[in-house]
Design an enzyme around this catalytic site. Structure first.
Site, PDB file in Angstrom:
ATOM      1  N   CYS A   7       0.816  -1.205   0.000  1.00  0.00           N
ATOM      2  CA  CYS A   7       0.000   0.000   0.000  1.00  0.00           C
ATOM      3  C   CYS A   7       0.856   1.264   0.000  1.00  0.00           C
ATOM      4  O   CYS A   7       2.021   1.255   0.381  1.00  0.00           O
ATOM      5  CB  CYS A   7      -0.925  -0.004   1.213  1.00  0.00           C
ATOM      6  SG  CYS A   7      -2.356   1.078   1.002  1.00  0.00           S
ATOM      7  N   ASP A 120      -6.360  -2.874  11.583  1.00  0.00           N
ATOM      8  CA  ASP A 120      -5.190  -2.008  11.572  1.00  0.00           C
ATOM      9  C   ASP A 120      -4.915  -1.503  12.980  1.00  0.00           C
ATOM     10  O   ASP A 120      -5.735  -1.634  13.887  1.00  0.00           O
ATOM     11  CB  ASP A 120      -5.450  -0.823  10.627  1.00  0.00           C
ATOM     12  CG  ASP A 120      -4.176  -0.182  10.102  1.00  0.00           C
ATOM     13  OD1 ASP A 120      -3.082  -0.506  10.608  1.00  0.00           O
ATOM     14  OD2 ASP A 120      -4.277   0.662   9.195  1.00  0.00           O
TER      15      ASP A 120
END
Length: 199
Positions: A7, A120
């Protein structure tokens, strides 16, 4: 086989490295961040990504209109949403969706209409892991991604702990805030083969 999402890519060289190393997902950050790219930049980078590798747009509390414009302009395969979201945001989108969940100590997993969940750290993009013991993924309806402070040294342990659908890395493949091509290669190698050919 656990899938890999790299990412926060913003250069052609980093995208080419992730593609050649075997990434399954490549993420473009559209939210305010040092890794943020414009729709035009992402559309240009997306041209380097072959069919079969999924393009993911990362947003924070977006409007539906914002998502639809980005999906169309960049050719996104998935949208990943952090922050507050309306319950109906994920309904009838033209692509698949990921809802990010920040693991903050209560272990709460939301009822989400997204196709995937992503777990996360409390501060996304911080390079910090969350307390893995706080998260119970048994009984989840959706496949899920594990993110937050992953790197080549702890990703195998994360996979053994969670057996996730995919792992997601950004700062863990950076050096001095920039994507490190060797770290990208080693991270993917570690996930796919459990070893690193290049120490």
């Amino acid at each position: 086989m656990t899938k890999v999402k790299i990412c926060g890519l913003s250069t052609k060289e980093a995208v080419k490295t992730a593609v050649s190393a075997g990434a399954d997902y490549i993420g473009f950050v559209f939210a305010p961040s040092k890794r943020q790219v414009t729709l035009d930049q992402a559309a240009e980078l997306a041209e380097l990504i072959p069919v079969g590798i999924k393009k993911v747009g990362v947003f924070v509390s977006p409007s539906r209109a914002e998502l639809l414009v980005a999906i169309e302009k960049v050719g996104l395969d998935l949208i990943q949403v952090h922050g507050q979201v309306a319950d109906d945001l994920f309904e009838d989108l033209p692509c698949a969706s990921i809802q990010a969940v920040q693991v903050d100590g209560d272990g709460h997993v939301p009822n989400s209409r997204a196709n995937y969940l992503l777990f996360d750290a409390p501060v996304a993009g911080s390079g910090q892991t969350f307390d893995w013991g706080q998260l119970d993924t048994t009984g989840l309806a959706q496949p899920f991604f594990i993110a937050g402070g992953l790197n080549e040294d702890n990703v195998e342990e994360a996979i053994q702990h969670f057996t996730p659908y995919a792992v997601d890395v950004s700062s863990g493949v950076e050096t001095d805030g920039q994507k490190d091509h060797e770290k990208i290669r080693r991270f993917i190698e570690r996930v796919k083969n459990g070893i690193s050919r290049t120490k």
